[in-house]
Structure formats: structure tokens, C-alpha cells
Enzyme design. Structure first.
Site, mmCIF file in Angstrom:
data_model
loop_
_atom_site.group_PDB
_atom_site.id
_atom_site.type_symbol
_atom_site.label_atom_id
_atom_site.label_comp_id
_atom_site.label_asym_id
_atom_site.label_seq_id
_atom_site.Cartn_x
_atom_site.Cartn_y
_atom_site.Cartn_z
ATOM 1 C CG ASP A 50 62.860 69.507 51.327
ATOM 2 O OD1 ASP A 50 62.989 69.941 52.489
ATOM 3 O OD2 ASP A 50 62.504 68.333 51.070
ATOM 4 C CB SER A 51 61.628 74.208 54.509
ATOM 5 O OG SER A 51 62.917 74.776 54.491
ATOM 6 C CG ASP A 89 67.006 69.615 52.253
ATOM 7 O OD1 ASP A 89 67.781 68.825 52.832
ATOM 8 O OD2 ASP A 89 66.067 70.196 52.825
ATOM 9 C CE LYS A 119 68.410 68.924 55.697
ATOM 10 N NZ LYS A 119 67.144 68.203 55.434
ATOM 11 C CD GLU A 121 63.281 64.774 54.517
ATOM 12 O OE1 GLU A 121 62.334 63.959 54.504
ATOM 13 O OE2 GLU A 121 63.120 66.008 54.477
ATOM 14 C CD GLU A 187 62.114 68.531 60.899
ATOM 15 O OE1 GLU A 187 62.923 68.351 59.958
ATOM 16 O OE2 GLU A 187 61.063 69.190 60.774
HETATM 17 O O1 KIV Z 1 64.030 71.728 54.599
HETATM 18 C C1 KIV Z 1 64.475 72.202 55.659
HETATM 19 O O2 KIV Z 1 64.405 73.407 55.913
HETATM 20 C C2 KIV Z 1 65.094 71.280 56.603
HETATM 21 C C3 KIV Z 1 65.501 71.801 57.939
HETATM 22 C C4 KIV Z 1 64.419 72.399 58.676
HETATM 23 C C5 KIV Z 1 66.266 70.817 58.734
HETATM 24 O O3 KIV Z 1 65.266 70.143 56.307
#
Ligand code: KIV
Length: 276
Positions: A50-51, A89, A119, A121, A187
């Protein structure tokens, strides 16, 4: 198996089985088809993080990322991968209400993008949701330490788990592994804590700002390629300076256009097609 010789994409169980082997797990984020093609088969898994909201859309945090954005970028990345596993994510607000909401959105992401896993959090409070998802065919990669979706409660992008807080993160790691997560992203935690968690739990740890002793590493691809010129977190190593190269190229192009040196004769077309 060395990632450079991969012929087919691994599955979450293959990633889990890499725990403690001589081959650290290699991963990068990707958000587009061309970037995914460049890392296909080299990375064991590719993360549509989600970055993407901050990296490609200019958002100031990941909180504004939507399911639709994740689907669009997930589909783009999937088109570039045949030999690396795709992990996607779950965006903020798409899973925290409870297991049923999480399953609805996780299954949607897997269905529409072809991702092999999601993924999400969060620590021990996500264990029930992870158990629910894994029991229903959704492999889950967990993520603790600095969890950017909680930036407003964590009070900034600072190192997590220093001192006594390390014990709480270790307990989180155990709860998530016991719930069925197949891997755990750590992280921005102290290296000694990352090593402790890695030694203690039975699933692979994937470090970002953690330790070389983790079972694998992940970085945001734009960071490691040096595409951002104004921003470099301590945990990022730049393997290229593509941002500087791009800026220089844009300057050179602008200069040539203004001087009418571009396009040159070789870039334009004649009235007649050349004889073949
Ligand atoms: O959103 C993302 O890119 C991440 C990674 C940096 C682990 O969660």
C-alpha cells in the site's frame, strides 16, 4: 532453490519452508507491469504494497489507499509475473472490523488480481482474523513493528520495540505465527529484537529496517533504485540513482527541444517509405 533459477512461482508454503535455510527470501515491492517484469523470477515474492499511495500517487501516508487502487496495481503487477509469488497488501479500513470483513476483502483482492496471499498489519489483536482467513484459503503475511497504517497512534515513523516494548513485539510475533501466518514482516525494529524474533518463531521473518539475520528482506523498489531524490530512510540502500538520471535526461531533452536539436533527421519520417 535459488530465485535466479526459478521456473515457476513459489506458493506461500514454499516461502514458509525457506525458514532457516541457506537461501534468504528476496522481495521487493512493485506497482506496475514493467517493474514486475524486471524482478520476475529474481524475487521470491513481489509485494504490491500500500506504499503505492505514497510512492506513485503522492499521498502523505498510506491511509488514503483504497481497495480499487490495490486492485488496479495488483492486476498490473500480476501481468508482469510468472515466476515470483504475488502478495498484496490489504489497505487501511479493509480488514480491521473483523474476520468477515477481512475475508470479504481478502478474497476480492485474490480473485481480482490472482495474488497468492495478502499482507495485513497488526499484532496479537489480528490473530483471530488471521486464523479465520487461513482456515478459509487465504494465506496471510503478517506485519509488525512500524505499521504505517497506524501512524496516527504510533506517533510517527519511528523505530518500534526498543527496550521493554520488544517483549510485546515478540509476543505479537508468536501470536501471529500461532494463528497461521506463513511469514512475518518486521519493519523498523532494533536488529537485536529482529534476531530474537527470527530465532524464536517458526515462520520466516522478512526484514525492512530490521536485521540481516532475518529470513528475508523487502524494500520499496523506488527507494532502492534511487527514484526519490529528496528522501532516503536510513534502512534503504540505493543500488542505483535513477531519479538523478531521469532528472538529467529531462533537462537534456528540454534543452534539445528548445534548441531545435530534437528531433534529429533520424527521428523523423521521409515522404517515401525506404525500399526494403
Ligand atoms: O507497503 C509496503 O510497501 C510495505 C513494505 C514496505 C513492507 O508494507
Amino acid at each position: 532453490m535459488s530465485a535466479t533459477t526459478r521456473k515457476t512461482a513459489p506458493l506461500p508454503d514454499d516461502i514458509r519452508a525457506m525458514k532457516g535455510t541457506a537461501a534468504p527470501i528476496v522481495s521487493l515491492t512493485a506497482y506496475t507491469t514493467p517493474m514486475a517484469r524486471l524482478m520476475d523470477g529474481i524475487c521470491d515474492f513481489v509485494l504490491v504494497g500500500d506504499s503505492v499511495g505514497m510512492v506513485l500517487h503522492g499521498l502523505s501516508s498510506t491511509l488514503g489507499v483504497t481497495m480499487e487502487m490495490m486492485e488496479l496495481h495488483g492486476q498490473a503487477v500480476a501481468r508482469g509475473l510468472t515466476r515470483s509469488m504475488l502478495v498484496i497488501d490489504m489497505p487501511f479500513g479493509s480488514y480491521e472490523e473483523g474476520p468477515a470483513q477481512a475475508f470479504r476483502n481478502a478474497s476480492r483482492l485474490m480473485r481480482t488480481t490472482g495474488a497468492a496471499a495478502v499482507k495485513l498489519e497488526g499484532g496479537a489483536h489480528m490473530a483471530e482474523t488471521i486464523a479465520f482467513l487461513t482456515a478459509r484459503g487465504v494465506p496471510v503475511m503478517a506485519h509488525i513493528g512500524l505499521t504505517p497504517q497506524s501512524i496516527n497512534t504510533l506517533g510517527g515513523y519511528k523505530v518500534q520495540g526498543r527496550g521493554a516494548a520488544g517483549d510485546a513485539l515478540l509476543a505479537d510475533a508468536h501470536a501471529l505465527a500461532d494463528a497461521g501466518a506463513f511469514a512475518l514482516v518486521l519493519e523498523k525494529v532494533p536488529a537485536s529484537l529482529a534476531d530474537r524474533i527470527t530465532a524464536d518463531i517458526g515462520i520466516p521473518t522478512i526484514g525492512i529496517g530490521a536485521s540481516a539475520g532475518c529470513d528475508g528482506q523487502v524494500l520499496v523498489v523506488d527507494d532502492m533504485l534511487g527514484l526519490f531524490t529528496a528522501f532516503k530512510p536510513k534502512f534503504v540502500k540505493r543500488y542505483a540513482t535513477l531519479g538523478e538520471d531521469a532528472e538529467a535526461a529531462i533537462h537534456a531533452y528540454a534543452e534539445e527541444v528548445r534548441a531545435r536539436r530534437f528531433p534529429a533527421p533520424e527521428h523523423v519520417f521521409a515522404d517515401e517509405a525506404p525500399a526494403s
